[in-house]
Design a protein around this motif. Structure first.
Motif, PDB file in Angstrom:
ATOM      1  N   UNK A  97       0.870  -1.176   0.000  1.00  0.00           N
ATOM      2  CA  UNK A  97       0.000   0.000   0.000  1.00  0.00           C
ATOM      3  C   UNK A  97       0.905   1.224   0.000  1.00  0.00           C
ATOM      4  N   UNK A  98       0.799   2.022  -1.057  1.00  0.00           N
ATOM      5  CA  UNK A  98       1.593   3.237  -1.177  1.00  0.00           C
ATOM      6  C   UNK A  98       0.845   4.360  -0.461  1.00  0.00           C
ATOM      7  N   UNK A  99       1.529   5.032   0.439  1.00  0.00           N
ATOM      8  CA  UNK A  99       0.871   6.032   1.283  1.00  0.00           C
ATOM      9  C   UNK A  99       1.005   7.456   0.748  1.00  0.00           C
ATOM     10  N   UNK A 100       2.053   7.719  -0.020  1.00  0.00           N
ATOM     11  CA  UNK A 100       2.289   9.099  -0.477  1.00  0.00           C
ATOM     12  C   UNK A 100       3.270   9.099  -1.649  1.00  0.00           C
ATOM     13  N   UNK A 101       3.589  10.292  -2.130  1.00  0.00           N
ATOM     14  CA  UNK A 101       4.530  10.474  -3.227  1.00  0.00           C
ATOM     15  C   UNK A 101       5.882   9.845  -2.864  1.00  0.00           C
ATOM     16  N   UNK A 102       6.410   9.007  -3.750  1.00  0.00           N
ATOM     17  CA  UNK A 102       7.655   8.296  -3.476  1.00  0.00           C
ATOM     18  C   UNK A 102       8.884   8.979  -4.077  1.00  0.00           C
ATOM     19  N   UNK A 103       8.738  10.218  -4.520  1.00  0.00           N
ATOM     20  CA  UNK A 103       9.886  10.945  -5.066  1.00  0.00           C
ATOM     21  C   UNK A 103      11.074  10.977  -4.119  1.00  0.00           C
ATOM     22  N   UNK A 104      10.885  11.141  -2.781  1.00  0.00           N
ATOM     23  CA  UNK A 104      12.049  11.152  -1.885  1.00  0.00           C
ATOM     24  C   UNK A 104      12.891   9.890  -1.942  1.00  0.00           C
ATOM     25  N   UNK A 105      12.304   8.755  -2.316  1.00  0.00           N
ATOM     26  CA  UNK A 105      13.108   7.535  -2.460  1.00  0.00           C
ATOM     27  C   UNK A 105      14.115   7.696  -3.591  1.00  0.00           C
ATOM     28  N   UNK A 216       5.963   5.971   3.946  1.00  0.00           N
ATOM     29  CA  UNK A 216       5.793   5.983   2.499  1.00  0.00           C
ATOM     30  C   UNK A 216       5.081   4.742   1.967  1.00  0.00           C
ATOM     31  N   UNK A 217       5.407   3.581   2.495  1.00  0.00           N
ATOM     32  CA  UNK A 217       4.851   2.348   1.964  1.00  0.00           C
ATOM     33  C   UNK A 217       4.620   1.376   3.118  1.00  0.00           C
ATOM     34  N   UNK A 218       3.512   0.639   3.046  1.00  0.00           N
ATOM     35  CA  UNK A 218       3.267  -0.479   3.953  1.00  0.00           C
ATOM     36  C   UNK A 218       3.454  -1.760   3.158  1.00  0.00           C
ATOM     37  N   UNK A 219       4.298  -2.655   3.667  1.00  0.00           N
ATOM     38  CA  UNK A 219       4.557  -3.912   2.981  1.00  0.00           C
ATOM     39  C   UNK A 219       3.768  -5.034   3.642  1.00  0.00           C
ATOM     40  N   UNK A 220       3.565  -6.107   2.877  1.00  0.00           N
ATOM     41  CA  UNK A 220       2.849  -7.282   3.369  1.00  0.00           C
ATOM     42  C   UNK A 220       3.691  -8.511   3.029  1.00  0.00           C
TER      43      UNK A 220
END
Length: 264
Positions: A97-105, A216-220
């Motif tokens: 589940x992507x929570x927000x803009x991933x540009x900072x990665x 930023x991201x929730x992993x499963x």
């Protein structure tokens, strides 16, 4: 094109149908501040949404029946030629589940170089009592960042190996952990494990809603999958220790927002 951030994901076998990749693509389209590419390395592109680029999985020697014993195909993401050298790449599992803009990665990849990977998330007892239950933390390969062309040895050193030749490392993420050049862990809190960081132990999980986290991201990994928590009430999801019987609202909202009736 080398300045356009590139996500790489995988689709093979029957574990995660097209809808997982399609939902990921639509979430990124909604949340990313600028242009990006999503390249799906796959043995079957049928059903993937328009806009998702596809390439065949780069070849490697391991028998197909052994691929799932550690998700070894992920090492093919480091093969040369998928994107131009110098491109910032984030390899991303589709069951996130992507929570927000991933540009900072991508900013941290370009600034620091090297390989960026999640630190392994400890279980509850090691986290609360590290001196008694702790163990050295390795890495989790759900989200891996790198500069194309700088980590090709992770593919070339693996591509001619059989499962028996690499099984001592147990899985792809341990292989990356031990063989990557200039390995760094993402900043703590950027990526969270639903099972290990957010879900509650019984009986708390029966009465306390799980709030949408920062990061930023929730992993499963393992169980549950995100789709499990979008079902109707009184549908059990989770493991033996951490489970619930009601949808997790922010996961259900995400799934409904980015899914389509045509997904399969």
């Amino acid at each position: 094109m080398a300045n356009v951030p590139v996500f790489v994901c995988f689709k093979w076998g029957k574990g995660y149908p097209c809808k997982y990749t399609n939902i990921l693509f639509r979430a990124l389209t909604d949340l990313m501040a600028g242009p990006f590419r999503l390249i799906c390395l796959t043995d079957d592109p049928d059903g993937l949404a328009e806009g998702i680029e596809t390439q065949p999985i780069p070849p490697f020697k391991m028998d197909r029946g052994d691929w799932h014993k550690g998700m070894w195909p992920k090492l093919a993401a480091f093969a040369p030629g998928i994107v131009p050298d110098g491109t910032a790449v984030v390899m991303l599992d589709v069951d996130v589940v992507v929570l927000r803009d991933l540009t900072p990665l991508f900013d941290i990849i370009r600034k620091q170089g090297g390989l960026h990977i999640m630190q392994e998330v400890p279980d509850t007892l090691p986290r609360l009592f590290p001196k008694r239950f702790g163990k050295p933390l390795l890495s989790n390969s759900s989200i891996v960042g790198f500069v194309a062309g700088e980590q090709t040895h992770l593919y070339t050193g693996f591509a001619d190996k059989t499962y028996d030749e690499v099984k001592s490392l147990r899985n792809d993420q341990n292989y990356i952990h031990h063989h990557a050049h200039d390995r760094n862990h993402w900043p703590l809190g950027w990526m969270l494990s639903f099972k290990k960081s957010l879900a509650y132990h019984f009986p708390v999980g029966l009465v306390r809603p799980i709030p949408r986290p920062d990061g930023y991201v929730v992993i499963f990994h393992g169980v549950p999958n995100p789709e499990d928590m979008t079902k109707g009430p009184f549908t059990r999801w989770g493991s033996k220790e951490k489970f619930g019987y009601f949808p997790v609202r922010w996961i259900k909202d995400y799934w409904q927002k980015y899914s389509r009736d045509t997904d399969r």
